[in-house]
Design a protein around this motif. Structure first.
Motif, short mmCIF file in Angstrom:
data_model
loop_
_atom_site.label_atom_id
_atom_site.label_comp_id
_atom_site.label_asym_id
_atom_site.label_seq_id
_atom_site.Cartn_x
_atom_site.Cartn_y
_atom_site.Cartn_z
N ILE B 16 100.91 129.97 87.11
CA ILE B 16 100.17 130.68 88.16
C ILE B 16 100.57 132.15 88.20
CG2 ILE B 16 99.84 130.84 90.67
CD1 ILE B 16 100.10 127.68 90.66
N ALA B 17 101.87 132.39 88.14
CA ALA B 17 102.36 133.79 88.15
C ALA B 17 101.81 134.56 86.95
CB ALA B 17 103.89 133.81 88.15
N TYR B 47 89.46 116.47 108.84
CA TYR B 47 90.82 116.66 109.33
C TYR B 47 91.85 116.75 108.20
CZ TYR B 47 91.99 111.89 108.19
OH TYR B 47 92.25 110.74 107.51
N ILE B 48 91.41 116.63 106.97
CA ILE B 48 92.35 116.75 105.84
C ILE B 48 92.92 118.16 105.84
CG2 ILE B 48 92.56 116.68 103.33
CD1 ILE B 48 90.23 114.67 103.30
N PRO B 49 94.24 118.31 105.77
CA PRO B 49 94.83 119.66 105.87
C PRO B 49 94.41 120.55 104.70
CG PRO B 49 96.54 117.95 105.75
CD PRO B 49 95.24 117.26 105.61
N SER B 50 94.33 121.83 104.96
CA SER B 50 93.97 122.80 103.93
C SER B 50 95.08 122.93 102.89
CB SER B 50 93.74 124.18 104.56
OG SER B 50 92.45 124.28 105.07
N GLN B 51 94.68 123.05 101.64
CA GLN B 51 95.61 123.35 100.55
C GLN B 51 94.99 124.53 99.82
OE1 GLN B 51 95.32 119.30 99.07
NE2 GLN B 51 97.49 118.97 99.52
N HIS B 75 97.32 128.64 80.31
CA HIS B 75 98.53 128.61 81.15
C HIS B 75 98.62 127.35 82.01
CE1 HIS B 75 99.64 132.73 80.04
NE2 HIS B 75 98.33 132.94 79.96
N ARG B 76 97.74 126.40 81.71
CA ARG B 76 97.76 125.10 82.42
C ARG B 76 97.70 125.25 83.94
NH1 ARG B 76 100.50 120.37 79.13
NH2 ARG B 76 99.98 121.09 77.04
N VAL B 77 96.76 126.04 84.38
CA VAL B 77 96.57 126.26 85.82
C VAL B 77 95.24 125.63 86.26
CG1 VAL B 77 96.19 128.03 87.59
CG2 VAL B 77 97.96 128.36 85.84
N PRO B 78 95.22 124.91 87.39
CA PRO B 78 93.99 124.25 87.84
C PRO B 78 92.86 125.22 88.21
CG PRO B 78 95.90 123.28 88.93
CD PRO B 78 96.38 124.53 88.21
N GLY B 97 97.74 124.02 93.71
CA GLY B 97 97.41 125.44 93.56
C GLY B 97 96.33 125.64 92.51
N GLY B 98 96.14 126.90 92.10
CA GLY B 98 95.14 127.18 91.09
C GLY B 98 94.09 128.17 91.58
#
Lengths: 472, 472
Positions: B16-17, B47-51, B75-78, B97-98
């Protein structure tokens, strides 16, 4: 004999030798390895040469199929599912040998849920058998590919036919499938609910997979109410263009036509002789309308007006079943009438499908091509979907004749692709159209290969169909 | 906060970085990493929490998406595709993340083929924008999930809504898709022909795959002629059973109803206060019929007779657009009226779907369950498909309230499965229903996993949706 190489993958002789006694011991009388039985399980209905399996198992149950798959998987021997053998692209051939899994003994209707308009059947039930079974329920299964095919086979090839314009194809009419996968596990692809958003659409993944991902052992199908009334008839047109324009306006107008079939001038000429009826030698549309008595009359009248706009007519139609059968006789006789155009010849049936805005152009170019190539190939079409067949009459003992036909088919398929169409509207890829699939879907074929490899890593499920061997 | 663990897979911090400066340099102004922008791309409508994702790319083209996929894959990032954010099961969350791929800038209608009744659009076109665009053509796109969702998102979740009973779901209304796959290659799943038997059905494989197999970058859609006339109205029933029996007979009779919506007694009570209208506090069906003027009147009359057979009525209906809007007002107000039943609460919308022969039983058991659990949860349903929603009103600050709701949802989904139904008729699996998918499809989930692994071996395409991590 065909000039094209339809593939004959290497046989695993050791594996085949190993399983024959195992299958005989395990299955006894329902397993056959006689030459006669094997030969009837490789017959193809077109000019693609037969490739005979090494044995035939008349499976009686999902458990039988599972066990056969496990035995074959252990010894890496192919399995080729077999319904009635009416497929047209070599689907039941055994290019690398293997065991034909004949499902004709799995012929029970397991449940009819009249309230839900659905039923669950074994894969060997034929469409005519199902409709006979349903006779007293007021329901019917609409998909009609012509042949009295098995429902398992119809799902495997994503079959359709004359009334897809109203009722859809097998894609739209299967609710759920049961299948034995290459690892011997049984998958039920969906529950019986009418719609679902539960994960990947495994039902649609198996429909049209031609036995290359799994063997269908059960189907839950949508049913339709038998229409209260049916009207139908026949209408001549001065040209294919005029007929196609009438088709487009009919569909645009929202007339829910149940069948709308084109028969071209050459086919009408053949029919005139064959059926000894006084047909015009011009393109004709054959139509059928389903609904309430008032609605089928209204639909027929509106179509008659549309036909007139394009110089067609008179539209002869009726609501009387017997009279309707007479008017439709030409369409039903088309195949046999075609064969009289060249006695002794075999028919090669093509099935391109294009957007209907391109249909007239596609048929006109194809008629010119047929004439220029010196072929005899009448045309009939499910024109509401943009789908039409040429029946190319070939002398299968004459290699130059086969070559001429093959070159024509290649040009026809390329023409359809150029017009944003497909090389196969309803017959499937099988062995006959593998090279055209690559042209049609490009990288999509790589995606199909990845799916095939993931679900059948040993390549034992009907190998040598749909996907060309890599590197070809 | 939810009690359930919806998964928060390990973040690849180094990857990610690494990509954030690469994406900024490559895409400039259309790439955002601000907290505000990231937060709006993880909001969930339940109601599912934000990610929250690590960045947001407003892709302008298929090429942009391709480049983003290639950078992320390296870089194998979603990557998490984002339409309008109206999905209901946490589909746009970023548990590992992603990068959120926002398609709202890909909002062009590329082609309308009126003769073929189809169009080709970019994925960010919303259904309302498409229908506004089509206004002068006499055509419309029927699928109506309520929210003004993007067409790409609707395909990704296999959406449907109120008129699926007549026009089908996204499954039946997409002709072809363009998508960027995990390897960065672009796939076009089909040509523009109405039907095809050319290999595996990649179109249907992607529809409902929720961005986990590829990112949809284009859609070719079927269109319908705008009906000449519409009739519609509302009909009270003494019980849910009576209403469902009327639905079954309506469909069995072949009346091509366009919409048939059930609103239960609790929901009607809420509406009475909210809409200040004199509604009965009994279950009601809201109906709409499309067709010729004669046909929509005939359909409404026939339905009225059927309703009477089951003790329902009077069926108030009209062909006048303004009057019809008034009669339908209650159905349109249902969501907002529900919220007034418990001010300050958030709604959790369920969407089981069962065979319609089981619908009355399923709703009755569910109403009893709601009462016994002490929940407030009115019901509306697309009952022609056997699909209904409960809107469970919960205090998201109260863990015991959430637990109560979650237990209810589990019982509801199990009930639907027991009745041969699905846990999701139209919302999709997302994060919220992963455990129910396993219960519903058994070994089918292993098949899905194999397909997912084959097409996305690095698990970068919307990970943590549909399929539970292995071993859970």
């Amino acid at each position: 004999m065909a000039l094209s190489d339809f593939g004959s993958a290497a046989r695993n002789e050791a594996g085949i030798a190993a399983i024959l006694p195992i299958l005989k011991e395990r299955f006894g009388d329902i397993f056959h390895a006689s030459a006669a039985m094997r030969e009837t399980h490789a017959h193809t209905t077109t000019y693609i040469p037969s490739q005979i399996p090494d044995g035939v198992l008349f499976a009686r149950s999902t458990a039988d199929v599972q066990e056969a798959v496990r035995i074959c998987a252990t010894h890496r021997v192919p399995l080729i599912p077999f319904g009635t053998g009416s497929s047209l692209e070599g689907h039941v051939n055994a290019p690398a040998g293997g065991i034909s899994i004949d499902t004709s003994s799995m012929n029970r209707v397991l449940a009819v849920n009249a309230q839900d308009l659905d039923c669950t059947v074994e894969p060997g039930v034929t469409r005519e058998a199902l409709n006979t079974y349903l006779r007293d329920t007021g329901l019917f299964f609409p998909i009609d590919p012509g042949a009295n095919a098995s429902l398992g086979g119809m799902a495997a090839t994503r079959a359709s036919g004359t009334n897809a314009v109203r009722y859809g194809t097998m894609r739209e009419n299967v609710i759920a499938l049961e299948a034995v996968m290459a690892d011997g596990e049984v998958v039920r692809t969906a529950q019986r609910a009418r719609k679902s958003s539960a994960g990947y659409d495994l039902t649609r993944l198996l429909i049209g997979s031609e036995g290359t991902l799994g063997i269908i052992t059960g189907l839950t199908l949508k049913l339709q109410g038998i229409p209260e009334a049916i009207s139908g008839g026949v209408c001549p047109f001065p040209s294919v263009e005029a007929a196609c324009d009438a088709v487009i306006l009919t569909i645009q107008s929202g007339i829910p036509v149940a069948r709308i079939e084109l028969v071209n001038a050459l086919q009408m000429r053949a029919l005139k002789t064959y059926s000894k009826l006084d047909y015009p030698e011009t393109p004709c549309l054959f139509l059928e309308f389903h609904g309430s008595p008032a609605s089928v009359a209204e639909q027929a009248e509106r179509f008659g007006e549309i036909a007139e706009e394009f110089g067609g007519g008179p539209f002869l139609w009726t609501v009387d079943a017997e009279e309707r059968a007479k008017l439709w006789k030409a369409r039903h006789d088309a195949y046999w009438a075609s064969l009289t155009l060249r006695p002794g010849a075999k028919g090669l049936s093509t099935d391109v499908c294009v957007p209907i805005s391109r249909l007239a152009e596609c048929i006109r170019e194809t008629e010119a091509d047929i004439e220029q190539a010196g072929l005899i190939a009448p045309i009939v079409g499910h024109v509401g979907d943009g789908n039409f067949h040429t029946l190319v009459l070939i002398d299968t003992d004459d290699p130059s004749d086969i070559l001429k036909a093959e070159n024509f088919v290649a040009r026809l398929n390329e023409r359809a692709l150029r017009m944003d169409g497909t090389c196969t509207g309803e017959h499937g890829i099988g062995q006959g159209k593998m090279k055209f699939l690559e042209a049609e879907l490009g990288h999509g074929v790589a995606v199909m290969r990845a799916v095939k490899h993931a679900l059948d890593p040993l390549n034992i499920m009907n190998p040598g169909k749909i996907l060309l061997p890599r590197g070809v």
